[in-house]
Design an enzyme around this catalytic site. Structure first.
Site, short mmCIF file in Angstrom:
data_model
loop_
_atom_site.label_atom_id
_atom_site.label_comp_id
_atom_site.label_asym_id
_atom_site.label_seq_id
_atom_site.Cartn_x
_atom_site.Cartn_y
_atom_site.Cartn_z
N CYS A 102 0.03 3.97 2.56
CA CYS A 102 0.24 3.58 3.86
C CYS A 102 1.56 4.07 4.17
O CYS A 102 1.99 4.28 5.55
CB CYS A 102 0.40 1.91 3.95
SG CYS A 102 -1.47 1.39 3.80
N CYS A 142 0.76 -1.00 0.00
CA CYS A 142 0.04 0.00 -0.01
C CYS A 142 0.94 1.40 0.06
O CYS A 142 1.30 1.67 1.01
CB CYS A 142 -0.89 -0.06 1.11
SG CYS A 142 -1.79 1.43 1.56
#
Length: 324
Positions: free
Chosen positions: A82, A79
């Site tokens: 993230c 991700c």
């Protein structure tokens, strides 16, 4: 894995109504026990950011949330957002100096936690305060927005639950937090856990019996008292035909039984002020045994919501005016 006062399944509709009062009592109990054992001690700045998996979730997040708000960062290696958000959260956890604890959950390795929190996409950030799950934000967020959210979180944790956070000592050895003893098992924990499992399974009668068993030995047990009020309400509502109950209440405004049943439905649906207002109006319109029945049911609903809720305080004043 979930605590007794935290139900994310959605089965128990009243959880949000009574959660704050129950969680506050549980947090106060845990802090008192920690103080009795000599206090939790200081932690190092490195202990403010932890990796959490399903096996350690109850100990590292749920139990710790009785002393400090725990912010959960759901992330994954693949991700990209993230990788932008997580470092900001980690830096702020240290900067806030123990006002919250950051728990990082890798969703690829902990699918069950992701499902229980209802995470639809990552990054997703939640908080757990005194056992209660709170969604904070999803997706990338600017630092100013994150700080504002965290400020609100620590303010609510302190004002509503008395959680002032952890003591941080730069000279403390990393891992000091792990040395804190786990919360002791109370004499009624098995019965209380059985009651919540019964609630989640829709066995309201079983939950009522379990809570009453605790109260028979410990009449002042606040967790059992709140749980019993909730379970009895859910048991009553479970056998109702909502449309018929609403029709009867509309057609028979003077009928105490019809208004009591409708108020139960109001509260289960989260319409707290409607439930209280309906019964207070009925107190004004009735007399004798009918009036007393309505008054007693209103007091039972106060117990479900919790005495610290401002809506209860306002309704108590309105009830007094209606009675006298």
């Amino acid at each position: 894995m979930q605590p007794r006062n935290m139900s994310m399944s959605g089965v128990v509709d009243l959880a949000a109504v009574k959660a704050a009062q129950e969680a506050k009592a549980k947090a106060e109990q845990t802090r008192a026990e920690t103080a009795r054992q000599g206090g939790a001690g200081a932690v190092s700045p490195a202990d403010l950011v932890i990796d959490v998996d399903e096996a350690g979730f109850e100990r590292e997040v749920l139990q710790r949330s009785a002393e400090v708000p725990v912010v959960i960062d759901f992330w994954a290696e693949w991700c990209q957002p993230c990788k932008q958000l997580s470092p900001v959260l980690e830096r702020l956890a240290v900067e806030y100096n123990g006002r919250f604890l950051l728990a990082k959950v890798d969703v690829d390795a902990n699918q069950m936690l992701m499902q229980q929190f209802g995470v639809q996409g990552i990054p997703a950030v939640f908080a757990v305060v005194a056992g209660q799950a709170l969604p904070l934000f999803q997706g990338a967020a600017g630092e100013a927005q994150i700080r504002q959210t965290l400020d609100q979180l620590v303010q609510v944790a302190e004002q509503r639950f008395g959680l002032t956070g952890l003591t941080v000592d730069a000279d403390a050895e990393p891992g000091a937090a792990d040395a804190v003893e786990a919360e002791p098992v109370g004499p009624y924990d098995a019965l209380l856990e059985a009651a919540v499992q019964a609630l989640d399974a829709g066995d309201f009668g079983g939950a009522v019996q379990a809570y009453r068993s605790v109260l028979a030995d410990d009449p002042g047990n606040s967790e059992a008292g709140l749980g019993l009020a909730q379970a009895e309400l859910l048991e009553r509502v479970g056998g109702m035909d909502p449309q018929q109950v609403r029709k009867d209440a509309a057609d028979k405004p003077e009928n105490a039984g019809a208004q009591i049943a409708a108020a139960d439905l109001d509260l289960v649906g989260g319409h707290v002020e409607d439930a209280f207002g309906r019964l207070i109006d009925t107190v004004r319109r009735t007399a004798g045994d009918d009036r007393e029945a309505v008054r007693l049911r209103l007091l039972e609903l106060f117990e479900v919501v919790g005495p610290d809720d401002p809506r209860v305080a306002a309704a108590r004043r309105a009830l007094a005016r209606a009675l006298f």
